[in-house]
Design a protein around this motif. Structure first.
Motif, PDB file in Angstrom:
ATOM      1  N   SER A  48      50.228   6.767  -8.467  1.00 19.61           N
ATOM      2  CA  SER A  48      49.769   7.443  -7.244  1.00 19.61           C
ATOM      3  C   SER A  48      48.767   8.557  -7.575  1.00 19.61           C
ATOM      4  O   SER A  48      47.779   8.742  -6.867  1.00 19.61           O
ATOM      5  N   TRP A  49      49.020   9.309  -8.668  1.00 20.82           N
ATOM      6  CA  TRP A  49      48.055  10.339  -9.090  1.00 20.82           C
ATOM      7  C   TRP A  49      46.698   9.720  -9.439  1.00 20.82           C
ATOM      8  O   TRP A  49      45.649  10.303  -9.160  1.00 20.82           O
ATOM      9  N   TYR A  52      45.031   8.954  -6.252  1.00 24.39           N
ATOM     10  CA  TYR A  52      44.589  10.253  -5.709  1.00 24.39           C
ATOM     11  C   TYR A  52      43.283  10.685  -6.370  1.00 24.39           C
ATOM     12  O   TYR A  52      42.334  11.116  -5.696  1.00 24.39           O
ATOM     13  N   LEU A  55      40.438   8.606  -5.066  1.00 20.97           N
ATOM     14  CA  LEU A  55      40.060   9.026  -3.707  1.00 20.97           C
ATOM     15  C   LEU A  55      39.248  10.323  -3.735  1.00 20.97           C
ATOM     16  O   LEU A  55      38.325  10.501  -2.938  1.00 20.97           O
ATOM     17  N   LYS A  56      39.608  11.217  -4.652  1.00 20.69           N
ATOM     18  CA  LYS A  56      38.928  12.510  -4.760  1.00 20.69           C
ATOM     19  C   LYS A  56      37.737  12.454  -5.718  1.00 20.69           C
ATOM     20  O   LYS A  56      37.046  13.465  -5.890  1.00 20.69           O
TER      21      LYS A  56
ATOM     22  N   GLU B   3      44.735  10.930   1.370  1.00 24.52           N
ATOM     23  CA  GLU B   3      44.732  11.616   0.065  1.00 24.52           C
ATOM     24  C   GLU B   3      45.966  12.506  -0.070  1.00 24.52           C
ATOM     25  O   GLU B   3      46.634  12.504  -1.105  1.00 24.52           O
ATOM     26  N   ASN B   4      46.238  13.296   0.973  1.00 22.65           N
ATOM     27  CA  ASN B   4      47.387  14.204   0.910  1.00 22.65           C
ATOM     28  C   ASN B   4      48.698  13.445   0.738  1.00 22.65           C
ATOM     29  O   ASN B   4      49.541  13.835  -0.060  1.00 22.65           O
ATOM     30  N   THR B   6      49.095  10.534  -0.593  1.00 24.60           N
ATOM     31  CA  THR B   6      49.125   9.987  -1.952  1.00 24.60           C
ATOM     32  C   THR B   6      49.525  11.067  -2.946  1.00 24.60           C
ATOM     33  O   THR B   6      50.351  10.844  -3.841  1.00 24.60           O
ATOM     34  N   GLY B   7      48.966  12.268  -2.780  1.00 20.00           N
ATOM     35  CA  GLY B   7      49.302  13.377  -3.671  1.00 20.00           C
ATOM     36  C   GLY B   7      50.756  13.796  -3.544  1.00 20.00           C
ATOM     37  O   GLY B   7      51.411  14.092  -4.549  1.00 20.00           O
TER      38      GLY B   7
END
Lengths: 90, 90
Positions: A48-49, A52, A55-56, B3-4, B6-7
């Protein structure tokens, strides 16, 4: 500067941590005490990280967690290979 | 938003991952297959992340890694308590 060094230290230690465990299992050919749930949970977490990070568009996050994912996948593999349920010796 | 989520998912799974391992060691009273180096390395890593969070005044980082530090310290403790070197039975 000190922040960056702290972050780099943290990344290195959390990423490589699983390697001595993989080595120990391969060397002793024994993985019975190890919790599959721990490493399954870590796989989901660092996977998941990694998503993330993608995505970022954050390369340090992608790199460290992508590596962690590979190392933890190796750990799950050796756990499954070397884990034998305790059985009474014949 | 995605994103949130997922984080948050990533934080939860990486933080709680060690708990099933602590539980398994306590339940089976056996920790021989577990690498002390893995959890020592994780302690240094998540401890450094906690310091990083403090330096950056970033509460999600402090909270998740501070919790991880406590859980991993518990793991090191049970490893030391329940790890007996293999000895031939008398």
């Amino acid at each position: 500067m000190f922040e960056n060094l702290t972050g780099i230290t943290a990344s290195i230690f959390t990423t490589i941590a699983v390697l001595p465990q993989v080595y120990k299992v391969i060397k002793t050919k024994s993985a019975e005490d190890i919790s599959l749930w721990m490493f399954a949970s870590l796989l989901i977490g660092v996977g998941s990280w990694t998503v993330y990070g993608i995505l970022k568009n954050d390369w340090p996050i992608i790199l460290t967690n992508g590596l962690s994912f590979l190392f933890n996948a190796a750990m799950v593999y050796v756990k499954l290979v070397y884990s034998n349920p305790k059985q009474p010796k014949p």
